[in-house]
Motif scaffolding. Sequence first.
Motif, short mmCIF file in Angstrom:
data_model
loop_
_atom_site.label_atom_id
_atom_site.label_comp_id
_atom_site.label_asym_id
_atom_site.label_seq_id
_atom_site.Cartn_x
_atom_site.Cartn_y
_atom_site.Cartn_z
N ASN A 102 -11.80 -10.61 -5.33
CA ASN A 102 -10.54 -10.25 -4.67
C ASN A 102 -10.82 -9.46 -3.39
O ASN A 102 -10.51 -8.28 -3.27
CB ASN A 102 -9.66 -9.43 -5.61
N ARG A 132 -10.86 -0.07 1.75
CA ARG A 132 -9.60 0.35 1.15
C ARG A 132 -8.97 -0.82 0.39
O ARG A 132 -9.25 -1.99 0.64
CB ARG A 132 -8.65 0.87 2.23
N THR A 133 -8.10 -0.49 -0.56
CA THR A 133 -7.50 -1.50 -1.42
C THR A 133 -5.98 -1.48 -1.32
O THR A 133 -5.38 -0.49 -0.88
CB THR A 133 -7.90 -1.30 -2.89
N PHE A 134 -5.37 -2.56 -1.73
CA PHE A 134 -3.90 -2.68 -1.79
C PHE A 134 -3.56 -3.70 -2.87
O PHE A 134 -4.43 -4.39 -3.39
CB PHE A 134 -3.35 -3.12 -0.42
N ARG A 135 -2.30 -3.77 -3.19
CA ARG A 135 -1.87 -4.70 -4.24
C ARG A 135 -1.07 -5.85 -3.62
O ARG A 135 -0.33 -5.67 -2.66
CB ARG A 135 -1.00 -3.98 -5.28
N ASN A 188 0.87 -1.18 0.00
CA ASN A 188 0.00 0.00 0.00
C ASN A 188 0.90 1.22 0.00
O ASN A 188 1.42 1.64 1.04
CB ASN A 188 -0.92 0.00 1.23
N THR A 222 -0.38 -10.30 -10.03
CA THR A 222 -0.49 -9.13 -9.17
C THR A 222 -1.78 -8.39 -9.47
O THR A 222 -2.03 -8.01 -10.63
CB THR A 222 0.71 -8.19 -9.36
N GLN A 223 -2.60 -8.17 -8.43
CA GLN A 223 -3.89 -7.51 -8.60
C GLN A 223 -4.22 -6.66 -7.38
O GLN A 223 -3.55 -6.74 -6.34
CB GLN A 223 -5.00 -8.55 -8.81
N GLU A 224 -5.30 -5.86 -7.53
CA GLU A 224 -5.81 -5.08 -6.42
C GLU A 224 -6.74 -5.96 -5.58
O GLU A 224 -7.53 -6.74 -6.11
CB GLU A 224 -6.61 -3.88 -6.94
N TYR A 225 -6.66 -5.80 -4.26
CA TYR A 225 -7.53 -6.53 -3.34
C TYR A 225 -8.21 -5.55 -2.40
O TYR A 225 -7.59 -4.56 -1.99
CB TYR A 225 -6.74 -7.58 -2.55
N LYS A 226 -9.45 -5.85 -2.07
CA LYS A 226 -10.25 -4.94 -1.26
C LYS A 226 -10.50 -5.54 0.13
O LYS A 226 -10.82 -6.72 0.26
CB LYS A 226 -11.59 -4.68 -1.95
#
Length: 402
Positions: free
Chosen positions: A148, A169-172, A108, A179-183
């Motif tokens: 995700n 909030r999201t992070f990778r 993040n 590699t992706q965004e996760y919530k």
Amino acid sequence: MLIENMSMAFQAIKANKMRSFLTMLGIIIGIGAVIAIAAVGDSMRNLFADAYKDIGFNRGIIMVYWGVDDFRLSDNFTRDEMERVKEIYKDRIEYIDSSSGEQTEAVNGRRKVKYQFQGVDYNYGDVQPVNIIYGRFFNESDVKGALNHVVLEDKGAIQLFGTADCVGRTFRMTVKKVTQEYKVVGVYHKDLSPMVAMMLGTGQTQSGFIPDTVLVKPNDTFQNLNFYARDGVNMKQLMADMTQYVAKLKNRPESEIRAESVVEEMGSADAQLSAMSAAVGGIAAISLLVGGIGIMNIMMVSVTERTREIGIRKALGARTRDIMIQFLTESAFLSASGGIIGIILGISLVKIGGVLLKMTVVVNPAVVVLAVGFSALVGIFFGLYPASRAAKADPIEALRYE
């Protein structure tokens, strides 16, 4: 008569305070050590029981043992096979998943946190309650849609976002080399005693949950079936039935199917702890033997010092039995007193240790009663010879003794 003998024993001990204390020291140390070791052993067993309770007493894992010489990819399970097992044993199994996990790094901005994610189904909370403090746990849509979404432990959330309240909030992060965004949909808190935390380690890897379907795609295979039995189900019988089924499913002999339950694992750990406590307690109990020899030695000295007293009592009509009981009472009183002091010392030490480590200390009353009784028996046993010698003394010779 008993009260009179005890009174005389007390007066004899009181007359030689330092000598009596040094005589009792072996009993004090021995009993204190035995009580402390037994309490530590019982407390550790209780601690392990609490740790296994967090895992789930009705949890089991089954697989084709990977150590077989001809292990093949088809020995792993597919999602269809897991669903079949779930359907066949639906009356006895409440929850099942692939026991999948992923160790990765969550990013993040400039913050990077190592995570160990556990893949779970949406009804995982039914078998292992999760203390959600912000947001929610996964729902059926999260899992079936392989979304995700993640649920983080509050400690890791604070490291990653600077606050535990980070729902939405999201992070990778990289999962299965993608590699992706996760919530974040939820944040949970887990209480651990300092002792349990120490057992689990103080590493920097944080914990979290992720939908099982994110880690295991429809065409993927996996090695373990992780399940939780329904309340009241005979776990041993369920494991045997599932072993038989999996052996037929994978065309393997039952001996090559590895089935483990938390109850069996806990029983094995408990047996090892009990054996270890007994062994160390036995070593500590040797000091009781040394203490008993010390009592016999001091009682022999006492008989010699009180030879004239014995002669006078016999001349006044005291029977051989009366003299023997008097010295046996004194020996038992000396030993039991040391035992009581040892018990107080042993319990105090483990209680102080429990407060410092912030853990519940278990002191078994049966061990305390046994310790007091044993210390008195030690006194009687090692006091028999000195008492017998005093009782058999010739009153004429005793009266002449200076």
